[in-house]
Design a protein around this motif. Sequence first.
Motif, PDB file in Angstrom:
ATOM      1  N   LEU A 162      75.187  34.817 -17.953  1.00 38.87           N
ATOM      2  CA  LEU A 162      75.147  35.877 -16.949  1.00 38.87           C
ATOM      3  C   LEU A 162      73.805  35.883 -16.221  1.00 38.87           C
ATOM      4  O   LEU A 162      73.754  36.016 -14.990  1.00 38.87           O
ATOM      5  N   GLY A 163      72.723  35.737 -16.969  1.00 38.82           N
ATOM      6  CA  GLY A 163      71.399  35.756 -16.356  1.00 38.82           C
ATOM      7  C   GLY A 163      71.190  34.611 -15.392  1.00 38.82           C
ATOM      8  O   GLY A 163      70.725  34.796 -14.264  1.00 38.82           O
ATOM      9  N   VAL A 164      71.566  33.398 -15.831  1.00 42.19           N
ATOM     10  CA  VAL A 164      71.397  32.230 -14.972  1.00 42.19           C
ATOM     11  C   VAL A 164      72.318  32.334 -13.757  1.00 42.19           C
ATOM     12  O   VAL A 164      71.913  32.040 -12.620  1.00 42.19           O
ATOM     13  N   GLY A 165      73.561  32.761 -13.965  1.00 46.99           N
ATOM     14  CA  GLY A 165      74.510  32.846 -12.866  1.00 46.99           C
ATOM     15  C   GLY A 165      74.067  33.804 -11.777  1.00 46.99           C
ATOM     16  O   GLY A 165      74.150  33.489 -10.583  1.00 46.99           O
ATOM     17  N   VAL A 166      73.579  34.968 -12.178  1.00 43.64           N
ATOM     18  CA  VAL A 166      73.138  35.952 -11.193  1.00 43.64           C
ATOM     19  C   VAL A 166      71.864  35.487 -10.491  1.00 43.64           C
ATOM     20  O   VAL A 166      71.751  35.548  -9.260  1.00 43.64           O
ATOM     21  N   ALA A 167      70.890  35.004 -11.275  1.00 39.54           N
ATOM     22  CA  ALA A 167      69.598  34.610 -10.690  1.00 39.54           C
ATOM     23  C   ALA A 167      69.750  33.459  -9.706  1.00 39.54           C
ATOM     24  O   ALA A 167      69.235  33.500  -8.581  1.00 39.54           O
ATOM     25  N   VAL A 168      70.458  32.411 -10.115  1.00 39.89           N
ATOM     26  CA  VAL A 168      70.620  31.253  -9.233  1.00 39.89           C
ATOM     27  C   VAL A 168      71.586  31.568  -8.099  1.00 39.89           C
ATOM     28  O   VAL A 168      71.405  31.104  -6.962  1.00 39.89           O
ATOM     29  N   GLY A 169      72.590  32.381  -8.372  1.00 42.92           N
ATOM     30  CA  GLY A 169      73.578  32.710  -7.353  1.00 42.92           C
ATOM     31  C   GLY A 169      72.986  33.397  -6.142  1.00 42.92           C
ATOM     32  O   GLY A 169      73.503  33.269  -5.022  1.00 42.92           O
ATOM     33  N   LEU A 170      71.897  34.126  -6.327  1.00 38.88           N
ATOM     34  CA  LEU A 170      71.271  34.819  -5.202  1.00 38.88           C
ATOM     35  C   LEU A 170      70.750  33.858  -4.136  1.00 38.88           C
ATOM     36  O   LEU A 170      70.628  34.232  -2.968  1.00 38.88           O
TER      37      LEU A 170
END
Length: 239
Positions: A29-37
Amino acid sequence: MSATECGPAAGEAPSAPAGDRRAAVRDGLGVGVAVGLSGLAFGAAAVTAGLSPPQACALSLLAFTGASQFALTGVIGGGGGLVAGTLGAVLLGGRNALYGLRLARTLEARGWRRALAAQAVIDETTAVATAQEGRDAARAGFYTTAVTLYVMWNLTTLLGAAGAARLGDPEAIGLDVLGPAVFLALLWPRLTADRAGAGVAMGAAVIAVAATPLLPPGVPVMLAAAAALPALVTRGGAR
């Protein structure tokens, strides 16, 4: 019954406890949200390069690999052709095939699930999956990262492209620098990860700089990306 028959098969990690799976989900979840931005920057950069918002969104939906997408839009924005940009993007995305070989036994996807999993084999999902202890945790990390990042990346691509399109001329306020800046940010960890990676990066940079005055836009990117192929083949063979 022997101890070998009771334990996990050779070369396979035992199933992870529930706590490890929860940790893997949090990582994903952390990687997905951070990189997704960073999809905001891609959407804006794509429109600045001349793509329409629907074209930018289609590229994120179908390609879903940030470095290749930025490379493609960078070539188009620099005046290069679609063929040159696509070949450069494919060369950069070739590393995902090696990731797939690494993750095949962990995911054990079959049929249509295999095709969906292959679409999600990228740097971030591979990093999260391989950082886990146990196959169950690795799968949880992989799929959580994949779903979160895919949704975030496509949503922010839409927002970035729509916002840039409403500005009229994105270059007038400096949005044309977003593509190269984020592309460099995506590549920087790979440039500093190890000496071999830094050597490949330096070789690619020298090739691109030397070829830029001599060749049409897009061709230097393809040649620079090709510089990484020997390292990919060597590393893939070692694995």
